[in-house]
Design a protein around this motif. Sequence first.
Motif, PDB file in Angstrom:
ATOM      1  N   PHE A 291     -82.044  26.536 -18.363  1.00 34.47           N
ATOM      2  CA  PHE A 291     -83.477  26.798 -18.269  1.00 34.47           C
ATOM      3  C   PHE A 291     -83.804  27.538 -16.973  1.00 34.47           C
ATOM      4  O   PHE A 291     -83.240  27.251 -15.909  1.00 34.47           O
ATOM      5  CB  PHE A 291     -84.268  25.487 -18.301  1.00 34.47           C
ATOM      6  N   CYS A 292     -84.732  28.457 -17.067  1.00 36.61           N
ATOM      7  CA  CYS A 292     -85.227  29.199 -15.904  1.00 36.61           C
ATOM      8  C   CYS A 292     -86.101  28.284 -15.050  1.00 36.61           C
ATOM      9  O   CYS A 292     -86.957  27.571 -15.569  1.00 36.61           O
ATOM     10  CB  CYS A 292     -86.038  30.409 -16.378  1.00 36.61           C
ATOM     11  N   THR A 293     -85.889  28.292 -13.748  1.00 36.06           N
ATOM     12  CA  THR A 293     -86.727  27.523 -12.830  1.00 36.06           C
ATOM     13  C   THR A 293     -87.512  28.442 -11.892  1.00 36.06           C
ATOM     14  O   THR A 293     -88.289  27.961 -11.078  1.00 36.06           O
ATOM     15  CB  THR A 293     -85.870  26.565 -11.976  1.00 36.06           C
ATOM     16  N   CYS A 294     -87.301  29.761 -12.008  1.00 36.39           N
ATOM     17  CA  CYS A 294     -87.943  30.684 -11.066  1.00 36.39           C
ATOM     18  C   CYS A 294     -89.153  31.406 -11.646  1.00 36.39           C
ATOM     19  O   CYS A 294     -89.969  31.942 -10.905  1.00 36.39           O
ATOM     20  CB  CYS A 294     -86.943  31.719 -10.560  1.00 36.39           C
ATOM     21  N   GLY A 295     -89.247  31.483 -12.970  1.00 30.97           N
ATOM     22  CA  GLY A 295     -90.379  32.147 -13.608  1.00 30.97           C
ATOM     23  C   GLY A 295     -90.190  33.643 -13.801  1.00 30.97           C
ATOM     24  O   GLY A 295     -91.094  34.321 -14.288  1.00 30.97           O
ATOM     25  N   HIS A 296     -89.043  34.196 -13.469  1.00 31.59           N
ATOM     26  CA  HIS A 296     -88.830  35.643 -13.573  1.00 31.59           C
ATOM     27  C   HIS A 296     -88.073  36.062 -14.834  1.00 31.59           C
ATOM     28  O   HIS A 296     -87.951  37.258 -15.102  1.00 31.59           O
ATOM     29  CB  HIS A 296     -88.077  36.154 -12.342  1.00 31.59           C
ATOM     30  N   SER A 297     -87.577  35.112 -15.601  1.00 25.75           N
ATOM     31  CA  SER A 297     -86.781  35.459 -16.779  1.00 25.75           C
ATOM     32  C   SER A 297     -87.630  36.109 -17.867  1.00 25.75           C
ATOM     33  O   SER A 297     -88.729  35.649 -18.175  1.00 25.75           O
ATOM     34  CB  SER A 297     -86.121  34.193 -17.352  1.00 25.75           C
ATOM     35  N   ASP A 298     -87.101  37.159 -18.480  1.00 26.77           N
ATOM     36  CA  ASP A 298     -87.770  37.769 -19.633  1.00 26.77           C
ATOM     37  C   ASP A 298     -87.508  36.960 -20.893  1.00 26.77           C
ATOM     38  O   ASP A 298     -88.059  37.270 -21.948  1.00 26.77           O
ATOM     39  CB  ASP A 298     -87.274  39.211 -19.838  1.00 26.77           C
TER      40      ASP A 298
ATOM     41  N   GLY B   8     -80.716  35.398 -15.797  1.00 28.25           N
ATOM     42  CA  GLY B   8     -80.012  35.886 -14.609  1.00 28.25           C
ATOM     43  C   GLY B   8     -80.907  36.614 -13.618  1.00 28.25           C
ATOM     44  O   GLY B   8     -80.452  37.000 -12.545  1.00 28.25           O
ATOM     45  N   SER B   9     -82.195  36.783 -13.933  1.00 30.07           N
ATOM     46  CA  SER B   9     -83.115  37.514 -13.050  1.00 30.07           C
ATOM     47  C   SER B   9     -83.264  36.865 -11.683  1.00 30.07           C
ATOM     48  O   SER B   9     -83.584  37.535 -10.703  1.00 30.07           O
ATOM     49  CB  SER B   9     -84.502  37.630 -13.693  1.00 30.07           C
ATOM     50  N   HIS B  10     -83.025  35.561 -11.590  1.00 25.82           N
ATOM     51  CA  HIS B  10     -83.195  34.854 -10.311  1.00 25.82           C
ATOM     52  C   HIS B  10     -82.269  35.414  -9.236  1.00 25.82           C
ATOM     53  O   HIS B  10     -82.576  35.323  -8.053  1.00 25.82           O
ATOM     54  CB  HIS B  10     -82.952  33.344 -10.489  1.00 25.82           C
TER      55      HIS B  10
ATOM     56  N   CYS C  26     -83.384  30.257  -6.063  1.00 27.88           N
ATOM     57  CA  CYS C  26     -83.425  29.446  -7.287  1.00 27.88           C
ATOM     58  C   CYS C  26     -82.130  29.591  -8.064  1.00 27.88           C
ATOM     59  O   CYS C  26     -81.367  30.536  -7.875  1.00 27.88           O
ATOM     60  CB  CYS C  26     -84.573  29.899  -8.188  1.00 27.88           C
ATOM     61  N   LYS C  27     -81.900  28.644  -8.963  1.00 29.72           N
ATOM     62  CA  LYS C  27     -80.817  28.747  -9.927  1.00 29.72           C
ATOM     63  C   LYS C  27     -81.267  28.061 -11.200  1.00 29.72           C
ATOM     64  O   LYS C  27     -82.197  27.250 -11.192  1.00 29.72           O
ATOM     65  CB  LYS C  27     -79.523  28.154  -9.396  1.00 29.72           C
ATOM     66  N   SER C  28     -80.599  28.375 -12.287  1.00 32.17           N
ATOM     67  CA  SER C  28     -80.981  27.782 -13.565  1.00 32.17           C
ATOM     68  C   SER C  28     -80.675  26.291 -13.562  1.00 32.17           C
ATOM     69  O   SER C  28     -79.875  25.808 -12.762  1.00 32.17           O
ATOM     70  CB  SER C  28     -80.242  28.477 -14.703  1.00 32.17           C
TER      71      SER C  28
HETATM   72  S1  FES Z   1     -83.979  33.789 -14.350  1.00 27.19           S
HETATM   73 FE1  FES Z   1     -85.113  32.123 -13.535  1.00 27.19          FE
HETATM   74  S2  FES Z   1     -83.593  30.677 -12.993  1.00 27.19           S
HETATM   75 FE2  FES Z   1     -82.485  32.282 -13.869  1.00 27.19          FE
END
Ligand code: FES
Length: 79
Positions: free
Chosen positions: A22-29, A36-38, A45-47
């Motif tokens: 799961f994305c924790t940074c809010g940048h994932s498309d 991997g956008s983090h 951040c990391k997933s």
């Molecule tokens: S893109 Fe947000 S944690 Fe990986």
Amino acid sequence: MKKMIAKNPVEFKMKANNLYAFCTCGHSDKHPLCDGSHKVDAPECKSHKVMAEEDKSVWICQCSESKNSPFCDGAHKEC
Ligand code: FES
């Protein structure tokens, strides 16, 4: 830096015996899943990886204020 996607959480249906990042940074498309956008947009951040032990629905935080990220803890009510 973390990014707010929306105020309210989103429901996500997990399937038993599947591993989710799961994305924790809010940048994932591909939110709520990490793409991997983090690595570029929020290197601090990391997933958050979760193995589903059973089929179930979870509520994923989109406001970036949850203390139980990636899951909603109701913090959006204070946003
Ligand atoms: S893109 Fe947000 S944690 Fe990986």
